[in-house]
Scaffold this active site. Sequence first.
Site, PDB file in Angstrom:
ATOM      1  N   PRO A 114     -12.579 -15.330  22.729  1.00  0.00           N
ATOM      2  CG  PRO A 114     -12.803 -17.068  24.257  1.00  0.00           C
ATOM      3  CD  PRO A 114     -13.505 -15.863  23.738  1.00  0.00           C
ATOM      4  CG  ASN A 115     -12.334 -19.821  20.060  1.00  0.00           C
ATOM      5  OD1 ASN A 115     -11.288 -20.382  20.396  1.00  0.00           O
ATOM      6  ND2 ASN A 115     -13.504 -20.087  20.604  1.00  0.00           N
ATOM      7  CB  ILE A 116     -12.490 -13.741  17.120  1.00  0.00           C
ATOM      8  CG1 ILE A 116     -13.587 -14.784  16.833  1.00  0.00           C
ATOM      9  CG2 ILE A 116     -12.347 -12.781  15.944  1.00  0.00           C
ATOM     10  CD1 ILE A 116     -14.955 -14.197  16.541  1.00  0.00           C
ATOM     11  CB  ALA A 118      -9.050  -7.964  15.612  1.00  0.00           C
ATOM     12  CE1 TYR A 139      31.941  11.805  13.147  1.00  0.00           C
ATOM     13  CE2 TYR A 139      33.737  11.015  14.555  1.00  0.00           C
ATOM     14  CZ  TYR A 139      33.253  11.913  13.605  1.00  0.00           C
ATOM     15  OH  TYR A 139      34.052  12.896  13.115  1.00  0.00           O
ATOM     16  CG  ASN A 164      -1.220  -1.142   1.942  1.00  0.00           C
ATOM     17  OD1 ASN A 164      -0.344  -1.980   2.066  1.00  0.00           O
ATOM     18  ND2 ASN A 164      -2.438  -1.289   2.393  1.00  0.00           N
ATOM     19  CB  CYS A 165       3.750   2.135   2.143  1.00  0.00           C
ATOM     20  SG  CYS A 165       2.974   1.375   3.587  1.00  0.00           S
ATOM     21  CB  THR A 201     -11.774  -9.927  19.621  1.00  0.00           C
ATOM     22  OG1 THR A 201     -12.310 -11.256  19.587  1.00  0.00           O
ATOM     23  CG2 THR A 201     -11.017  -9.631  18.340  1.00  0.00           C
ATOM     24  CE  LYS A 241      30.976  17.423  22.308  1.00  0.00           C
ATOM     25  NZ  LYS A 241      31.428  18.812  22.135  1.00  0.00           N
TER      26      LYS A 241
HETATM   27  C1  FAD Z   1      -1.468   5.110   0.008  1.00  0.00           C
HETATM   28  C2  FAD Z   1      -1.050   4.601   1.339  1.00  0.00           C
HETATM   29  C3  FAD Z   1       0.233   4.855   1.783  1.00  0.00           C
HETATM   30  C4  FAD Z   1       0.638   4.404   3.031  1.00  0.00           C
HETATM   31  N1  FAD Z   1       1.918   4.669   3.434  1.00  0.00           N
HETATM   32  C5  FAD Z   1       2.329   4.222   4.634  1.00  0.00           C
HETATM   33  C6  FAD Z   1       3.656   4.412   5.055  1.00  0.00           C
HETATM   34  O1  FAD Z   1       4.478   4.974   4.323  1.00  0.00           O
HETATM   35  N2  FAD Z   1       4.019   3.961   6.285  1.00  0.00           N
HETATM   36  C7  FAD Z   1       3.127   3.320   7.106  1.00  0.00           C
HETATM   37  O2  FAD Z   1       3.502   2.920   8.217  1.00  0.00           O
HETATM   38  N3  FAD Z   1       1.861   3.104   6.725  1.00  0.00           N
HETATM   39  C8  FAD Z   1       1.435   3.533   5.518  1.00  0.00           C
HETATM   40  N4  FAD Z   1       0.158   3.290   5.117  1.00  0.00           N
HETATM   41  C9  FAD Z   1      -0.752   2.599   6.044  1.00  0.00           C
HETATM   42  C10 FAD Z   1      -0.560   1.085   5.977  1.00  0.00           C
HETATM   43  O3  FAD Z   1      -0.653   0.676   4.650  1.00  0.00           O
HETATM   44  C11 FAD Z   1      -1.616   0.428   6.841  1.00  0.00           C
HETATM   45  O4  FAD Z   1      -1.442   0.860   8.157  1.00  0.00           O
HETATM   46  C12 FAD Z   1      -1.524  -1.083   6.788  1.00  0.00           C
HETATM   47  O5  FAD Z   1      -1.644  -1.570   5.485  1.00  0.00           O
HETATM   48  C13 FAD Z   1      -2.638  -1.704   7.633  1.00  0.00           C
HETATM   49  O6  FAD Z   1      -2.619  -3.075   7.494  1.00  0.00           O
HETATM   50  P1  FAD Z   1      -3.956  -3.920   7.672  1.00  0.00           P
HETATM   51  O7  FAD Z   1      -3.589  -5.335   7.439  1.00  0.00           O
HETATM   52  O8  FAD Z   1      -4.630  -3.563   8.926  1.00  0.00           O
HETATM   53  O9  FAD Z   1      -4.921  -3.407   6.518  1.00  0.00           O
HETATM   54  P2  FAD Z   1      -4.711  -3.432   4.946  1.00  0.00           P
HETATM   55  O10 FAD Z   1      -3.282  -3.534   4.589  1.00  0.00           O
HETATM   56  O11 FAD Z   1      -5.497  -2.303   4.405  1.00  0.00           O
HETATM   57  O12 FAD Z   1      -5.411  -4.792   4.512  1.00  0.00           O
HETATM   58  C14 FAD Z   1      -6.756  -5.041   4.770  1.00  0.00           C
HETATM   59  C15 FAD Z   1      -7.307  -5.910   3.656  1.00  0.00           C
HETATM   60  O13 FAD Z   1      -8.482  -6.534   4.138  1.00  0.00           O
HETATM   61  C16 FAD Z   1      -9.363  -6.690   3.053  1.00  0.00           C
HETATM   62  N5  FAD Z   1     -10.710  -6.870   3.612  1.00  0.00           N
HETATM   63  C17 FAD Z   1     -11.403  -5.971   4.362  1.00  0.00           C
HETATM   64  N6  FAD Z   1     -12.573  -6.511   4.738  1.00  0.00           N
HETATM   65  C18 FAD Z   1     -12.617  -7.744   4.207  1.00  0.00           C
HETATM   66  C19 FAD Z   1     -13.589  -8.779   4.245  1.00  0.00           C
HETATM   67  N7  FAD Z   1     -14.709  -8.645   4.899  1.00  0.00           N
HETATM   68  N8  FAD Z   1     -13.321  -9.928   3.586  1.00  0.00           N
HETATM   69  C20 FAD Z   1     -12.144 -10.069   2.930  1.00  0.00           C
HETATM   70  N9  FAD Z   1     -11.188  -9.131   2.866  1.00  0.00           N
HETATM   71  C21 FAD Z   1     -11.425  -7.983   3.496  1.00  0.00           C
HETATM   72  C22 FAD Z   1      -9.200  -5.409   2.270  1.00  0.00           C
HETATM   73  O14 FAD Z   1      -9.574  -5.612   0.932  1.00  0.00           O
HETATM   74  C23 FAD Z   1      -7.723  -5.112   2.433  1.00  0.00           C
HETATM   75  O15 FAD Z   1      -7.002  -5.524   1.289  1.00  0.00           O
HETATM   76  C24 FAD Z   1      -0.276   3.698   3.861  1.00  0.00           C
HETATM   77  C25 FAD Z   1      -1.572   3.433   3.412  1.00  0.00           C
HETATM   78  C26 FAD Z   1      -1.952   3.866   2.160  1.00  0.00           C
HETATM   79  C27 FAD Z   1      -3.348   3.567   1.687  1.00  0.00           C
END
Ligand code: FAD
Length: 553
Positions: free
Chosen positions: A274-276, A278, A424, A41-42, A271, A432
């Site tokens: 106990p079986n879930i 997040a 350094y 994503n990043c 959460t 420093k």
């Molecule tokens: C453009 C951008 C740039 C970023 N840059 C940075 C950075 O430089 N540094 C940094 O620390 N963080 C950055 N982030 C944030 C970072 O990407 C997120 O904090 C991180 O990806 C969170 O991870 P996650 O697994 O919680 O969610 P995500 O990586 O978003 O993954 C969640 C996934 O779950 C899927 N999903 C959701 N609900 C369901 C469902 N019901 N069934 C099936 N699949 C589902 C979604 O489709 C998604 O693909 C950035 C985010 C973006 C969007």
Amino acid sequence: MKVVIVGGVAGGASAAARLRRLDETAQIVLVERGAEPSFANCGMPYYIGGEIASRDKLLVAPVEMLRERHRLDVRTRQEVIAIDREAKSVRIRDLNEGREYEESYDKLILAPGAAPIRPPIPGIDLPGVYTLRNLSDADRLRTATLEAKRALIVGGGFIGVEMAENLVRRGVETVLVERNSQVLTPWDAEMVASMAERLTEAGVDLRLNNEVVAFHKANDSLEAELKSGERLPIDFAVLAIGVKPESCLAVEAGLEVGARGGIVVDEQMRTSDPNIFAVGDAVQVTHYVTGQPTQIPLAGPANRQGRIAAEACVGRLSEFNGVQGTAVVGLFDKTAAMTGLSEKACRAAGITFDKVYLHPAHHAGYYPGAEGMTLKLLFSPDDGKVLGAQAVGGSGVDKRIDVIAVAIQAALTVFDLEEAELCYAPQYGSAKDPVNMAGFIAAGVMHDEHPVIYAEEIVEGFLPEDVILLDVRTRDEHDRGAIPGALNIPIEELRERLNELPAEQPVVSYCQVGVRGYLATRVLLQSGRGAANLSGGYTTYRQVMAARKLASQ
Ligand SMILES: Cc1cc2nc3c(=O)[nH]c(=O)nc-3n(C[C@H](O)[C@H](O)[C@H](O)COP(=O)(O)OP(=O)(O)OC[C@H]3O[C@@H](n4cnc5c(N)ncnc54)[C@H](O)[C@@H]3O)c2cc1C
């Protein structure tokens, strides 16, 4: 053991891979709504801007790798739509075929992330109003960028600023609208005024203290209506005004969620069932410094939490200790990084703090290529414990903040920063190091060796009327710009000219960055006068003034 993981990117893919390494026999089902799991994503803003040329580079672990190397049952374009906690099963919708089916689990890991906020304003659903969350969004934005002349970014946070850089790189005329009076709101305003200036220098039309109130269709393109009344013709808009935890599945299943919608978990990411478990952007975290519940969506914590949830599934009791908001953002040749609490976060949490500013070079000044930075350190006046730090500059900013981040995790004090032994050689740092220097200055404040005052006290007129403001820089420096009303006595002449300063009047001395001001303070204090140094000197004063100017636009 059968583990179903909902969401296959940062937190979910980390959990799956870790679980496989811990348990060869586990049946691991990774359910991802999007077409690709485990993407970067990043990196997406840089793919849109062309810095990352190939889309494939964003596929961190392609489906085949997850299936073949980790033996995961990866199901893309499948969405978990309900959890039956009694039956320990989830209902999945196959987005290709439209059919629905049940999948049982022994343990369930929720990693659904957070969804971009789309405010309920008129026209928000018009074509051309985009958000950036997944690769499909990135593809759409890349195409739009290649065709566009003028675009609007709503929000001056991490994603907004990164998108601005990349749209400029593509030659798109860019307007950035931010509701607040500064960009990058996790930082304190004076620290990032230069980032706002850098945006403007790059040609971005920055509108602070403004917001989009509606989008309108205008022939083949769009018009954005601002709170100020202005209507901007644009080809497309990117909404980057924050995210909200995607916790609806958890809520519908009756799991506990916090005030801001994050799923409540314990140290093992378990959460209220106990079986879930997040992880990631969907969960509420504890702030490492305040101990308060919060939401800080970052990739590092999501990945670490995924590992911890996997370990908990196999009975290993690793603990997640909280989030401290260690973050970095680049903007062309500039970098801003921070960790722990900002000044405004301290105030909001009712935490008393002291602060110091310094402006060191990132490596020895005599070695070619030294770049300046501004470093701000916040610490407890009671015991010197480090509360937070921010740095803005070029090279070496991230390194200093990373060191201080670990110092915060280890509950270290400014006295420990004085003693930190860091690597350094002249092309890398200084004997420093800026981190040591921050420790020296803060320790001096703790020992009352050199009282400090802050630029805002001068700007806001808080200094008592009889205070003499003393500029101890050279005459040339003074003539190039000084704080109004300051008397100029260069530090080299101060001892001989002390009689020009009435002994009963307190003196606030300042120089360019704080060092000569500190020396002057020591001279003045030892002459029996009341004295204090302006922390960060004229450079910090100018940064405070720049932040105010931006805020008043
Ligand atoms: C453009 C951008 C740039 C970023 N840059 C940075 C950075 O430089 N540094 C940094 O620390 N963080 C950055 N982030 C944030 C970072 O990407 C997120 O904090 C991180 O990806 C969170 O991870 P996650 O697994 O919680 O969610 P995500 O990586 O978003 O993954 C969640 C996934 O779950 C899927 N999903 C959701 N609900 C369901 C469902 N019901 N069934 C099936 N699949 C589902 C979604 O489709 C998604 O693909 C950035 C985010 C973006 C969007």
